[in-house]
Motif scaffolding. Structure first.
Motif, PDB file in Angstrom:
ATOM      1  N   PRO A  95       0.816  -1.222   0.000  1.00  0.00           N
ATOM      2  CA  PRO A  95       0.000   0.000   0.000  1.00  0.00           C
ATOM      3  C   PRO A  95       0.848   1.269   0.000  1.00  0.00           C
ATOM      4  CG  PRO A  95      -0.845  -1.585   1.592  1.00  0.00           C
ATOM      5  CD  PRO A  95       0.479  -2.125   1.113  1.00  0.00           C
ATOM      6  N   ASN A  96       0.288   2.326  -0.599  1.00  0.00           N
ATOM      7  CA  ASN A  96       0.880   3.667  -0.601  1.00  0.00           C
ATOM      8  C   ASN A  96       2.155   3.780  -1.428  1.00  0.00           C
ATOM      9  OD1 ASN A  96      -1.029   5.039   0.828  1.00  0.00           O
ATOM     10  ND2 ASN A  96       0.048   5.022   2.762  1.00  0.00           N
ATOM     11  N   ASN A  97       2.348   2.919  -2.412  1.00  0.00           N
ATOM     12  CA  ASN A  97       3.538   3.016  -3.254  1.00  0.00           C
ATOM     13  C   ASN A  97       3.210   3.220  -4.722  1.00  0.00           C
ATOM     14  OD1 ASN A  97       6.404   2.224  -1.864  1.00  0.00           O
ATOM     15  ND2 ASN A  97       4.681   1.403  -0.722  1.00  0.00           N
ATOM     16  N   ILE A  98       2.148   2.631  -5.202  1.00  0.00           N
ATOM     17  CA  ILE A  98       1.734   2.785  -6.593  1.00  0.00           C
ATOM     18  C   ILE A  98       0.467   3.633  -6.603  1.00  0.00           C
ATOM     19  CG2 ILE A  98       0.943   1.587  -8.673  1.00  0.00           C
ATOM     20  CD1 ILE A  98       2.655  -0.793  -7.786  1.00  0.00           C
ATOM     21  N   ALA A  99       0.549   4.800  -7.223  1.00  0.00           N
ATOM     22  CA  ALA A  99      -0.579   5.734  -7.187  1.00  0.00           C
ATOM     23  C   ALA A  99      -1.772   5.180  -7.952  1.00  0.00           C
ATOM     24  CB  ALA A  99      -0.167   7.074  -7.778  1.00  0.00           C
ATOM     25  N   PRO A 100      -2.970   5.273  -7.384  1.00  0.00           N
ATOM     26  CA  PRO A 100      -4.158   4.827  -8.121  1.00  0.00           C
ATOM     27  C   PRO A 100      -4.448   5.744  -9.291  1.00  0.00           C
ATOM     28  CG  PRO A 100      -4.804   5.929  -6.089  1.00  0.00           C
ATOM     29  CD  PRO A 100      -3.305   5.805  -6.048  1.00  0.00           C
ATOM     30  N   ASP A 159       3.252   9.573   3.210  1.00  0.00           N
ATOM     31  CA  ASP A 159       3.920  10.760   2.677  1.00  0.00           C
ATOM     32  C   ASP A 159       4.698  11.466   3.784  1.00  0.00           C
ATOM     33  OD1 ASP A 159       2.805  10.272   0.192  1.00  0.00           O
ATOM     34  OD2 ASP A 159       1.078  11.583   0.530  1.00  0.00           O
ATOM     35  N   LEU A 160       4.170  11.396   5.002  1.00  0.00           N
ATOM     36  CA  LEU A 160       4.827  12.037   6.145  1.00  0.00           C
ATOM     37  C   LEU A 160       4.796  11.102   7.350  1.00  0.00           C
ATOM     38  CD1 LEU A 160       6.042  14.497   7.663  1.00  0.00           C
ATOM     39  CD2 LEU A 160       3.694  15.289   8.034  1.00  0.00           C
ATOM     40  N   TYR A 161       5.967  10.855   7.944  1.00  0.00           N
ATOM     41  CA  TYR A 161       6.082  10.009   9.139  1.00  0.00           C
ATOM     42  C   TYR A 161       6.736  10.836  10.232  1.00  0.00           C
ATOM     43  CZ  TYR A 161       6.935   5.832  11.986  1.00  0.00           C
ATOM     44  OH  TYR A 161       6.928   4.890  12.994  1.00  0.00           O
ATOM     45  N   LYS A 202       7.983   8.806   2.629  1.00  0.00           N
ATOM     46  CA  LYS A 202       8.440   9.882   1.729  1.00  0.00           C
ATOM     47  C   LYS A 202       9.238  10.931   2.497  1.00  0.00           C
ATOM     48  CE  LYS A 202       5.812   8.025  -1.544  1.00  0.00           C
ATOM     49  NZ  LYS A 202       5.069   7.002  -0.776  1.00  0.00           N
ATOM     50  N   VAL A 203       8.679  11.428   3.607  1.00  0.00           N
ATOM     51  CA  VAL A 203       9.360  12.415   4.451  1.00  0.00           C
ATOM     52  C   VAL A 203       9.283  11.933   5.896  1.00  0.00           C
ATOM     53  CG1 VAL A 203       9.385  14.791   5.291  1.00  0.00           C
ATOM     54  CG2 VAL A 203       8.788  14.331   2.906  1.00  0.00           C
ATOM     55  N   ILE A 204      10.437  11.925   6.581  1.00  0.00           N
ATOM     56  CA  ILE A 204      10.501  11.461   7.964  1.00  0.00           C
ATOM     57  C   ILE A 204      10.933  12.616   8.864  1.00  0.00           C
ATOM     58  CG2 ILE A 204      11.593   9.863   9.580  1.00  0.00           C
ATOM     59  CD1 ILE A 204      12.056   7.979   7.178  1.00  0.00           C
ATOM     60  N   VAL A 205      10.145  12.865   9.892  1.00  0.00           N
ATOM     61  CA  VAL A 205      10.467  13.884  10.893  1.00  0.00           C
ATOM     62  C   VAL A 205      10.675  13.171  12.220  1.00  0.00           C
ATOM     63  CG1 VAL A 205       9.673  15.929  12.128  1.00  0.00           C
ATOM     64  CG2 VAL A 205       9.106  15.637   9.701  1.00  0.00           C
ATOM     65  N   PHE A 229      17.589   9.760  13.864  1.00  0.00           N
ATOM     66  CA  PHE A 229      18.012  10.954  13.131  1.00  0.00           C
ATOM     67  C   PHE A 229      18.813  10.611  11.872  1.00  0.00           C
ATOM     68  CE2 PHE A 229      17.542  13.066  17.400  1.00  0.00           C
ATOM     69  CZ  PHE A 229      16.502  13.911  17.022  1.00  0.00           C
ATOM     70  N   LYS A 230      19.370   9.405  11.823  1.00  0.00           N
ATOM     71  CA  LYS A 230      20.155   9.002  10.650  1.00  0.00           C
ATOM     72  C   LYS A 230      19.286   8.780   9.420  1.00  0.00           C
ATOM     73  CE  LYS A 230      23.794   6.808  13.421  1.00  0.00           C
ATOM     74  NZ  LYS A 230      24.518   5.543  13.730  1.00  0.00           N
ATOM     75  N   VAL A 231      18.015   8.475   9.625  1.00  0.00           N
ATOM     76  CA  VAL A 231      17.115   8.249   8.488  1.00  0.00           C
ATOM     77  C   VAL A 231      16.130   9.399   8.305  1.00  0.00           C
ATOM     78  CG1 VAL A 231      17.265   5.744   8.700  1.00  0.00           C
ATOM     79  CG2 VAL A 231      15.420   6.961   9.860  1.00  0.00           C
TER      80      VAL A 231
END
Length: 325
Positions: free
Chosen positions: A157-162, A261-263, A282-285, A296-298
């Motif tokens: 899930p969440n990797n291939i856009a519908p 998209d955001l973690y 996609k983006v990690i905070v 913090f390394k990822v």
């Protein structure tokens, strides 16, 4: 090479899960101009067929039986195998969900077919269908092709856009009678432990807590932030083991694998087992008091601070942005 591809739609709470539409998009690539046939299995699923078509299926086959009201591996396997026998497809695509991970190997075994699981991308190279999937807990990726037999894959899930929903699309909807017998498992009741709201495995935004939340009450500010962002709350195994939350929220090698998209990782140290479940976001905070924390390394963005100070501040600022938007 044009192929007929079957796509199993996954139904939850009388609605198609988003991964079903992602699987249709993958099947469109795999079919190479052939036919994409949606398959719905359950007790009363015919009403969902048109939405399947609007997201790209050329037609839909429904297999309804009172014994299929709740998922069981043997019941759904019997139904899907009967549809496969009637349709004689060149390929099958299923979501890489709890249902798909349970059902797909059983179907592959019955059909004496290969299976490419946990696919994150699909492309055509040199006339071959190339499936991309993560290995070594997401540290590397491999490419696979099918050299013989069915093209059979499960899609993360969440990797291939519908595909874009097109309400003007139409297609045939066929109901088939399936015989379900000798069920070894009968579902008497379903007790849901998962939190209400956005499905964690399909959420576009995930706010996750680790041991740093310190208690069950420590998840309250995370839930508020997730609500503001329209996301879901997750957890590390450490938080689950400490009984701060239910294991249904666990993300990691022995839990759910998510690619939002955001973690936002709050009070999570970043053990390798946890990274295996979220490092492809996609983006990690990362929010952590320890500047040396492995998370913090990822992370794309890091905030060194107390999550009980930082998370409420983020929540309030986001609320202001939403009001002014």
């Amino acid at each position: 090479m044009a192929r007929k591809i079957l796509v199993l739609g996954e139904v939850r709470d009388n609605a198609l899960r988003n991964v079903s539409f992602e699987a249709v998009a993958a099947a469109k690539v795999a079919s190479e101009g052939g036919e994409v046939v949606g398959v719905l299995i359950g007790d009363a699923v015919q009403s969902l067929a048109n939405e399947f078509i609007q997201y790209g299926a050329d037609r839909v086959v429904t297999a309804e039986n009172a014994s299929l009201a709740q998922y069981t591996s043997d019941g759904f396997a019997q139904a899907l195998l009967q549809v496969v026998d009637a349709e004689s497809p060149e390929g099958i695509v299923i979501g890489h969900t709890a249902l798909g991970k349970d059902l797909a190997p059983r179907i592959a075994g019955k059909l004496n077919s290969g299976l490419i699981s946990d696919v994150t991308a699909l492309e055509v190279e040199g006339g071959n269908l190339v499936f991309v999937r993560p290995i070594y807990s997401g540290k590397a990726f491999e490419k696979k092709i099918v050299t013989d037999g069915l093209v059979f894959a499960t899609i993360r899930p969440n990797n291939i856009a519908p595909l874009q929903k097109d309400e003007s699309r139409s297609g045939d909807v066929t109901s088939v009678s399936v015989e379900i017998k000798d069920l070894r498992t009968i579902i008497k009741d379903v007790v849901r432990k998962a939190t209400e709201g956005v499905d964690l495995s399909e959420a576009k935004v995930v706010v996750a807590g680790g041991r740093g939340v310190k208690s069950e009450d420590g998840f309250a500010p995370l839930k508020e932030l997730a609500n503001v962002l329209g996301g879901a709350v997750g957890a590390s195994r450490g938080a689950c083991d400490a009984e701060y939350c239910d294991y249904s929220l666990q993300i990691g090698q022995t839990g759910k694998v998510v690619t939002p998209d955001l973690y936002i990782a709050c009070g999570i140290s970043g053990a390798i087992q946890h990274l295996a479940g979220m490092s492809n976001s996609k983006v990690i905070v990362a929010i952590n008091k320890d500047p040396e924390a492995n998370i913090f390394k990822v992370a794309d963005y890091g905030i060194v601070g107390d999550l009980f100070e930082v998370v409420p501040m983020l929540t309030e600022e986001l609320k202001k942005l939403k009001v002014n938007a």
